[in-house]
Design an enzyme around this catalytic site. Sequence first.
Site, PDB file in Angstrom:
ATOM      1  N   VAL A   1     -32.464 -24.857   9.465  1.00 48.18           N
ATOM      2  CA  VAL A   1     -31.003 -24.745   9.446  1.00 48.18           C
ATOM      3  C   VAL A   1     -30.598 -23.601   8.516  1.00 48.18           C
ATOM      4  CG1 VAL A   1     -30.692 -27.182   9.982  1.00 48.18           C
ATOM      5  CG2 VAL A   1     -30.717 -26.438   7.591  1.00 48.18           C
TER       6      VAL A   1
ATOM      7  N   TYR B   1     -31.579 -18.165  14.847  1.00 48.93           N
ATOM      8  CA  TYR B   1     -32.420 -16.965  14.937  1.00 48.93           C
ATOM      9  C   TYR B   1     -33.862 -17.236  14.519  1.00 48.93           C
ATOM     10  CZ  TYR B   1     -28.523 -13.986  16.068  1.00 48.93           C
ATOM     11  OH  TYR B   1     -27.473 -13.405  16.727  1.00 48.93           O
TER      12      TYR B   1
ATOM     13  N   SER C   1     -30.107   4.803   4.905  1.00 49.29           N
ATOM     14  CA  SER C   1     -29.131   4.275   5.861  1.00 49.29           C
ATOM     15  C   SER C   1     -27.813   4.019   5.166  1.00 49.29           C
ATOM     16  CB  SER C   1     -29.643   2.967   6.469  1.00 49.29           C
ATOM     17  OG  SER C   1     -29.670   1.969   5.466  1.00 49.29           O
TER      18      SER C   1
ATOM     19  N   GLN D   1     -29.730  -9.784   1.148  1.00 52.64           N
ATOM     20  CA  GLN D   1     -28.770 -10.008   0.072  1.00 52.64           C
ATOM     21  C   GLN D   1     -28.850 -11.441  -0.449  1.00 52.64           C
ATOM     22  OE1 GLN D   1     -25.063  -8.112  -0.024  1.00 52.64           O
ATOM     23  NE2 GLN D   1     -23.908  -9.967  -0.400  1.00 52.64           N
TER      24      GLN D   1
ATOM     25  N   CYS E   1     -30.817 -12.125   5.427  1.00 56.98           N
ATOM     26  CA  CYS E   1     -31.806 -12.497   4.399  1.00 56.98           C
ATOM     27  C   CYS E   1     -31.759 -11.693   3.111  1.00 56.98           C
ATOM     28  CB  CYS E   1     -33.209 -12.393   4.975  1.00 56.98           C
ATOM     29  SG  CYS E   1     -33.595 -13.753   6.066  1.00 56.98           S
TER      30      CYS E   1
HETATM   31  C1  UDX Z   1     -36.006  -9.184   7.020  1.00 60.03           C
HETATM   32  C2  UDX Z   1     -37.512  -9.102   6.723  1.00 60.03           C
HETATM   33  O1  UDX Z   1     -38.025  -7.852   7.207  1.00 60.03           O
HETATM   34  C3  UDX Z   1     -38.237 -10.268   7.373  1.00 60.03           C
HETATM   35  O2  UDX Z   1     -39.609 -10.254   7.027  1.00 60.03           O
HETATM   36  C4  UDX Z   1     -37.600 -11.568   6.905  1.00 60.03           C
HETATM   37  O3  UDX Z   1     -38.211 -12.668   7.565  1.00 60.03           O
HETATM   38  C5  UDX Z   1     -36.103 -11.579   7.184  1.00 60.03           C
HETATM   39  O4  UDX Z   1     -35.490 -10.431   6.585  1.00 60.03           O
HETATM   40  P1  UDX Z   1     -34.464  -8.578   9.098  1.00 60.03           P
HETATM   41  O5  UDX Z   1     -33.315  -8.845   8.188  1.00 60.03           O
HETATM   42  O6  UDX Z   1     -34.455  -9.188  10.446  1.00 60.03           O
HETATM   43  O7  UDX Z   1     -35.838  -9.019   8.415  1.00 60.03           O
HETATM   44  O8  UDX Z   1     -34.546  -6.994   9.333  1.00 60.03           O
HETATM   45  P2  UDX Z   1     -35.250  -5.758   8.605  1.00 60.03           P
HETATM   46  O9  UDX Z   1     -35.958  -4.981   9.632  1.00 60.03           O
HETATM   47  O10 UDX Z   1     -36.029  -6.149   7.426  1.00 60.03           O
HETATM   48  O11 UDX Z   1     -33.980  -4.878   8.176  1.00 60.03           O
HETATM   49  C6  UDX Z   1     -33.057  -5.318   7.200  1.00 60.03           C
HETATM   50  C7  UDX Z   1     -31.995  -4.272   6.966  1.00 60.03           C
HETATM   51  O12 UDX Z   1     -32.536  -3.137   6.288  1.00 60.03           O
HETATM   52  C8  UDX Z   1     -31.367  -3.721   8.253  1.00 60.03           C
HETATM   53  O13 UDX Z   1     -29.970  -3.574   8.083  1.00 60.03           O
HETATM   54  C9  UDX Z   1     -32.045  -2.381   8.434  1.00 60.03           C
HETATM   55  O14 UDX Z   1     -31.269  -1.482   9.170  1.00 60.03           O
HETATM   56  C10 UDX Z   1     -32.198  -1.952   6.986  1.00 60.03           C
HETATM   57  N1  UDX Z   1     -33.295  -0.965   6.786  1.00 60.03           N
HETATM   58  C11 UDX Z   1     -34.589  -1.312   7.027  1.00 60.03           C
HETATM   59  C12 UDX Z   1     -32.992   0.316   6.341  1.00 60.03           C
HETATM   60  O15 UDX Z   1     -31.816   0.650   6.115  1.00 60.03           O
HETATM   61  N2  UDX Z   1     -34.008   1.215   6.141  1.00 60.03           N
HETATM   62  C13 UDX Z   1     -35.321   0.898   6.368  1.00 60.03           C
HETATM   63  O16 UDX Z   1     -36.193   1.763   6.173  1.00 60.03           O
HETATM   64  C14 UDX Z   1     -35.619  -0.404   6.835  1.00 60.03           C
HETATM   65  P1  ADP Z   2     -31.188 -18.852  10.877  1.00 58.87           P
HETATM   66  O1  ADP Z   2     -31.056 -17.347  10.906  1.00 58.87           O
HETATM   67  O2  ADP Z   2     -31.673 -19.369   9.547  1.00 58.87           O
HETATM   68  O3  ADP Z   2     -31.978 -19.386  12.023  1.00 58.87           O
HETATM   69  P2  ADP Z   2     -28.720 -19.722  12.211  1.00 58.87           P
HETATM   70  O4  ADP Z   2     -27.351 -19.848  11.638  1.00 58.87           O
HETATM   71  O5  ADP Z   2     -28.982 -18.735  13.296  1.00 58.87           O
HETATM   72  O6  ADP Z   2     -29.689 -19.446  10.955  1.00 58.87           O
HETATM   73  O7  ADP Z   2     -29.203 -21.133  12.760  1.00 58.87           O
HETATM   74  C1  ADP Z   2     -29.132 -22.337  12.059  1.00 58.87           C
HETATM   75  C2  ADP Z   2     -28.745 -23.450  13.032  1.00 58.87           C
HETATM   76  O8  ADP Z   2     -28.869 -24.711  12.356  1.00 58.87           O
HETATM   77  C3  ADP Z   2     -27.309 -23.392  13.558  1.00 58.87           C
HETATM   78  O9  ADP Z   2     -27.327 -23.321  14.973  1.00 58.87           O
HETATM   79  C4  ADP Z   2     -26.662 -24.715  13.059  1.00 58.87           C
HETATM   80  O10 ADP Z   2     -25.785 -25.291  14.010  1.00 58.87           O
HETATM   81  C5  ADP Z   2     -27.877 -25.603  12.875  1.00 58.87           C
HETATM   82  N1  ADP Z   2     -27.667 -26.726  11.931  1.00 58.87           N
HETATM   83  C6  ADP Z   2     -27.147 -26.669  10.680  1.00 58.87           C
HETATM   84  N2  ADP Z   2     -27.144 -27.896  10.122  1.00 58.87           N
HETATM   85  C7  ADP Z   2     -27.659 -28.757  11.029  1.00 58.87           C
HETATM   86  C8  ADP Z   2     -27.946 -30.177  11.030  1.00 58.87           C
HETATM   87  N3  ADP Z   2     -27.674 -30.955   9.972  1.00 58.87           N
HETATM   88  N4  ADP Z   2     -28.492 -30.701  12.154  1.00 58.87           N
HETATM   89  C9  ADP Z   2     -28.773 -29.920  13.219  1.00 58.87           C
HETATM   90  N5  ADP Z   2     -28.539 -28.590  13.272  1.00 58.87           N
HETATM   91  C10 ADP Z   2     -28.005 -28.004  12.189  1.00 58.87           C
END
Ligand code: UDX
Ligand code: ADP
Length: 463
Positions: A91, A13, A270, A279, A277
């Site tokens: 990773v 991601y 919510s 938690q 991220c």
């Molecule tokens: C978060 C941070 O925003 C981002 O900067 C960081 O890089 C990764 O973590 P993300 O987890 O993708 O991003 O989503 P975010 O929009 O922050 O929402 C997190 C959770 O909080 C979701 O479950 C969302 O539904 C919830 N949320 C968010 C609420 O319940 N209420 C709000 O007002 C905002």
């Molecule tokens: P993030 O949200 O941090 O991007 P993801 O789980 O979506 O986390 O992606 C992490 C990716 O890293 C996975 O696709 C996993 O297969 C890959 N990965 C983990 N360890 C290794 C490694 N040693 N070499 C190459 N790829 C790796």
Amino acid sequence: MKITNICCIGAGYVGGPTMAIIADKSPHIKVTVVDLNEPRIAAWNDQDVNNIPIYEPGLSDIVARARGRNLFFSTEVDKAIDEAELIFISVNTPTKTYGTGKGMAADLKHIELCARQIAKVAKNNKIIVEKSTLPVRTAEALKSILDNTGNGVQFQILSNPEFLAEGTAVEDLLSPDRVLIGGESTPQGMEAIDSLVEVYSNWVPRERILTTNVWSSELSKLVANAFLAQRVSSINAISELCEKTEANVNEVAKAIGMDSRIGPKFLKASVGFGGSCFQKDILNLVYISKAFGLNEVADYWEQVIIMNDHQKKRFSKNIVQTLYNTVSGKKITFLGWAFKKDTNDTRESAAIYVADDLINEQAKVALYDPKVTHNQVLFDLNYLDTRSSSENEKHIVSFDSPYEACKNAHAIAILTEWDEFKDYDWKKIYDSMLKPAFVFDGRNLLNPERMKEIGFIYQAIGS
Ligand code: UDX
Ligand code: ADP
């Protein structure tokens, strides 16, 4: 060093979308994203760009434009490391599920494996960039592994945390509030920072690129997420108080959000925050605070998680209580499984925990989510390890149509705020359900007056 060749380890991601934007905005740089997961790389290379493994609005167009030109997805990790001047490590760093720090600390085994692989393969100087969210001082560990196991090659370690939010990744990457780059203040460190600044300067205004020392950069990422999560837990705490009084949490959020010192964002009550991220990063913050003996600091931040767990629990408890204290054998329909709208990511989604509670109460959960597959749903439930996978399979069914999912249900629970849910023919859904027909809106998504007019017994968070 002028960067012409970038490798990114991890096609998830973070790595996938970030590298797609770098490649799109920097046609003179060759960007190769590598991963050990072969099906994932195959999906990134799928002829039909709609099949790339990560759903983000706008991403497939960008991949279609850059892929094969200067953006490549591959499983040849060593080759990509060898060719690159700059390597992003993206990773996954999940919370540890074993040993010391279990349930709290970040598991850094993937990071360490990457470092060892880079050290083994590298034949010339390289810049290594931490992109994954990491505990403070991970760069130190990386440096130690690289310097002690390598072939005498010089490595510069930078911290460049990603702040993109899922569902808006493309937007966030194209015009970030800030890009943060942390590095050593030695001449070589500064040079490495400048090289990465130059990459981002291809599209980000220079004044939004912030440079700091490595530790500030690492800590800033954890703190940013902790502050955001804290806002959600704060408004969720107030939502429970609103339910006991005549106050409405949306009105309270609006009133406080108009204070420019507080601001209107991230005040939506919510069923609880999810995502990979929040938690994890708070647990990390708690863990390192405890490690330094800062127990009050640790307890303060831990409360954000305690509140979030409470919010999920009380949502499922309220469903059971409202349905005459039993959901045994009752069809309860979930609309939404993703942790937020516009993503197929389900990590730590509140839906998983609410479903687990209701299955404990022997409910029959029916589910519709526009982007999440049934395999993923089963994976998420099995991961909790509450019961056998065959038991989980018996208790949850996914549907391709929301109307089929809601037919003959006792209640509907809204777990994700997908826009399409607002536009459904709610009268038709009402007619197809058992009566009284209940809706538990965990996202304050629907219009309460309209729902009650149709005949639903409608309950939303915080009112
Ligand atoms: C978060 C941070 O925003 C981002 O900067 C960081 O890089 C990764 O973590 P993300 O987890 O993708 O991003 O989503 P975010 O929009 O922050 O929402 C997190 C959770 O909080 C979701 O479950 C969302 O539904 C919830 N949320 C968010 C609420 O319940 N209420 C709000 O007002 C905002
Ligand atoms: P993030 O949200 O941090 O991007 P993801 O789980 O979506 O986390 O992606 C992490 C990716 O890293 C996975 O696709 C996993 O297969 C890959 N990965 C983990 N360890 C290794 C490694 N040693 N070499 C190459 N790829 C790796």
